[in-house]
Design a protein around this motif. Sequence first.
Motif, PDB file in Angstrom:
ATOM      1  N   LYS A  15       0.815  -1.221   0.000  1.00 28.87           N
ATOM      2  CA  LYS A  15       0.000   0.000   0.000  1.00 28.87           C
ATOM      3  C   LYS A  15       0.852   1.275   0.000  1.00 28.87           C
ATOM      4  O   LYS A  15       0.364   2.340  -0.340  1.00 28.87           O
ATOM      5  CB  LYS A  15      -0.983   0.005   1.165  1.00 28.87           C
ATOM      6  CG  LYS A  15      -0.363   0.205   2.526  1.00 28.87           C
ATOM      7  CD  LYS A  15      -1.419   0.257   3.608  1.00 28.87           C
ATOM      8  CE  LYS A  15      -0.802   0.574   4.958  1.00 28.87           C
ATOM      9  NZ  LYS A  15      -1.796   0.685   5.999  1.00 28.87           N
ATOM     10  N   SER A  16       2.150   1.177   0.326  1.00 27.11           N
ATOM     11  CA  SER A  16       3.024   2.357   0.307  1.00 27.11           C
ATOM     12  C   SER A  16       3.673   2.588  -1.065  1.00 27.11           C
ATOM     13  O   SER A  16       4.259   3.637  -1.309  1.00 27.11           O
ATOM     14  CB  SER A  16       4.120   2.223   1.368  1.00 27.11           C
ATOM     15  OG  SER A  16       5.014   1.182   1.033  1.00 27.11           O
ATOM     16  N   LEU A  17       3.566   1.609  -1.968  1.00 24.25           N
ATOM     17  CA  LEU A  17       4.239   1.718  -3.262  1.00 24.25           C
ATOM     18  C   LEU A  17       3.660   2.779  -4.198  1.00 24.25           C
ATOM     19  O   LEU A  17       4.428   3.418  -4.922  1.00 24.25           O
ATOM     20  CB  LEU A  17       4.283   0.352  -3.945  1.00 24.25           C
ATOM     21  CG  LEU A  17       5.101  -0.714  -3.206  1.00 24.25           C
ATOM     22  CD1 LEU A  17       5.052  -2.036  -3.950  1.00 24.25           C
ATOM     23  CD2 LEU A  17       6.526  -0.261  -2.981  1.00 24.25           C
ATOM     24  N   PRO A  18       2.327   2.997  -4.232  1.00 24.85           N
ATOM     25  CA  PRO A  18       1.842   4.074  -5.119  1.00 24.85           C
ATOM     26  C   PRO A  18       2.474   5.433  -4.800  1.00 24.85           C
ATOM     27  O   PRO A  18       2.838   6.187  -5.708  1.00 24.85           O
ATOM     28  CB  PRO A  18       0.335   4.085  -4.866  1.00 24.85           C
ATOM     29  CG  PRO A  18       0.025   2.681  -4.465  1.00 24.85           C
ATOM     30  CD  PRO A  18       1.216   2.244  -3.656  1.00 24.85           C
ATOM     31  N   ASP A  19       2.654   5.735  -3.515  1.00 22.62           N
ATOM     32  CA  ASP A  19       3.291   7.000  -3.138  1.00 22.62           C
ATOM     33  C   ASP A  19       4.768   6.999  -3.510  1.00 22.62           C
ATOM     34  O   ASP A  19       5.305   8.016  -3.952  1.00 22.62           O
ATOM     35  CB  ASP A  19       3.142   7.256  -1.638  1.00 22.62           C
ATOM     36  CG  ASP A  19       1.713   7.570  -1.242  1.00 22.62           C
ATOM     37  OD1 ASP A  19       0.948   8.056  -2.106  1.00 22.62           O
ATOM     38  OD2 ASP A  19       1.354   7.325  -0.079  1.00 22.62           O
ATOM     39  N   ARG A  20       5.420   5.868  -3.342  1.00 22.05           N
ATOM     40  CA  ARG A  20       6.852   5.757  -3.662  1.00 22.05           C
ATOM     41  C   ARG A  20       7.113   6.062  -5.135  1.00 22.05           C
ATOM     42  O   ARG A  20       8.074   6.738  -5.479  1.00 22.05           O
ATOM     43  CB  ARG A  20       7.347   4.357  -3.314  1.00 22.05           C
ATOM     44  CG  ARG A  20       8.810   4.121  -3.621  1.00 22.05           C
ATOM     45  CD  ARG A  20       9.190   2.670  -3.331  1.00 22.05           C
ATOM     46  NE  ARG A  20      10.583   2.405  -3.541  1.00 22.05           N
ATOM     47  CZ  ARG A  20      11.528   2.408  -2.602  1.00 22.05           C
ATOM     48  NH1 ARG A  20      11.181   2.665  -1.351  1.00 22.05           N
ATOM     49  NH2 ARG A  20      12.771   2.149  -2.893  1.00 22.05           N
ATOM     50  N   PHE A  21       6.247   5.519  -6.011  1.00 17.06           N
ATOM     51  CA  PHE A  21       6.464   5.669  -7.443  1.00 17.06           C
ATOM     52  C   PHE A  21       5.624   6.776  -8.079  1.00 17.06           C
ATOM     53  O   PHE A  21       5.802   7.078  -9.250  1.00 17.06           O
ATOM     54  CB  PHE A  21       6.169   4.345  -8.163  1.00 17.06           C
ATOM     55  CG  PHE A  21       7.049   3.214  -7.699  1.00 17.06           C
ATOM     56  CD1 PHE A  21       8.426   3.320  -7.730  1.00 17.06           C
ATOM     57  CD2 PHE A  21       6.502   2.038  -7.223  1.00 17.06           C
ATOM     58  CE1 PHE A  21       9.247   2.281  -7.303  1.00 17.06           C
ATOM     59  CE2 PHE A  21       7.305   0.996  -6.789  1.00 17.06           C
ATOM     60  CZ  PHE A  21       8.675   1.120  -6.830  1.00 17.06           C
ATOM     61  N   GLY A  22       4.681   7.340  -7.342  1.00 21.08           N
ATOM     62  CA  GLY A  22       3.837   8.395  -7.900  1.00 21.08           C
ATOM     63  C   GLY A  22       2.890   7.892  -8.964  1.00 21.08           C
ATOM     64  O   GLY A  22       2.673   8.565  -9.974  1.00 21.08           O
ATOM     65  N   VAL A  23       2.365   6.687  -8.779  1.00 17.12           N
ATOM     66  CA  VAL A  23       1.452   6.080  -9.745  1.00 17.12           C
ATOM     67  C   VAL A  23       0.215   5.561  -9.010  1.00 17.12           C
ATOM     68  O   VAL A  23       0.194   5.474  -7.791  1.00 17.12           O
ATOM     69  CB  VAL A  23       2.120   4.913 -10.520  1.00 17.12           C
ATOM     70  CG1 VAL A  23       3.318   5.413 -11.314  1.00 17.12           C
ATOM     71  CG2 VAL A  23       2.532   3.782  -9.610  1.00 17.12           C
ATOM     72  N   ALA A  24      -0.784   5.185  -9.780  1.00 19.84           N
ATOM     73  CA  ALA A  24      -2.006   4.617  -9.208  1.00 19.84           C
ATOM     74  C   ALA A  24      -1.732   3.206  -8.684  1.00 19.84           C
ATOM     75  O   ALA A  24      -0.822   2.519  -9.141  1.00 19.84           O
ATOM     76  CB  ALA A  24      -3.108   4.568 -10.267  1.00 19.84           C
ATOM     77  N   ARG A  25      -2.536   2.773  -7.724  1.00 14.72           N
ATOM     78  CA  ARG A  25      -2.396   1.443  -7.136  1.00 14.72           C
ATOM     79  C   ARG A  25      -2.500   0.355  -8.200  1.00 14.72           C
ATOM     80  O   ARG A  25      -1.772  -0.630  -8.172  1.00 14.72           O
ATOM     81  CB  ARG A  25      -3.457   1.247  -6.046  1.00 14.72           C
ATOM     82  CG  ARG A  25      -3.307  -0.046  -5.295  1.00 14.72           C
ATOM     83  CD  ARG A  25      -4.256  -0.141  -4.142  1.00 14.72           C
ATOM     84  NE  ARG A  25      -5.612   0.142  -4.595  1.00 14.72           N
ATOM     85  CZ  ARG A  25      -6.647   0.232  -3.792  1.00 14.72           C
ATOM     86  NH1 ARG A  25      -6.508   0.082  -2.514  1.00 14.72           N
ATOM     87  NH2 ARG A  25      -7.847   0.479  -4.278  1.00 14.72           N
TER      88      ARG A  25
END
Length: 189
Positions: A15-25
């Motif tokens: 759940k933290s990866l969308p923020d890390r990469f700046g993309v949608a889930r």
Amino acid sequence: MPEIESILVDELPIKSLPDRFGVARSQVYNRIKALGIKTIKRNQKAYVNADQLALLDQLHKLIQQDYSLESAVTLILGERSQQQGIVHVPQETVEQSHGTAGQLEMMQMLVAAIAHQQTVAAPPAPSNPLSRFEQLQAIADNDWRPSTKELAAILGLNTLSHSSFERYGFRFTKAGKNGAQSAWRVEKL
């Protein structure tokens, strides 16, 4: 007070990866699926380990360099396979192979897999490297409004996720609808 050392993270929640990469889930899940990553499930939450995160970071960098998801995955998995001496053969093929006849089939599959990896290791070079720029200039000059699918194809992307962005010396801005898809205004910077 003791000095705090940097701590390496063994696992990171998905759940933290969308923020890390700046993309949608959904894009995160598409990338995980494309790389064949098996997530770690614990207490109804999914995690990726440090090695999996490194693969996702590498994939993100290639996508930022205008590789499509498919070509970036092919490049990453091809490099990784070469480094580890791995040839990918589908598991169902291994399970179906029995006896001497099965070994012959397995050998043929391995040869085919190796030949395939050698042909897809690098993304194909465009026939005319300037054609992308020529198309974008013509669109800007004529004030045409391509759809999301059309513009993504010209840019070599799967989709366009922002309402405005800049690339290759052009600004792309959503400008209404083109059928069911968004229409895009293309301006030379």
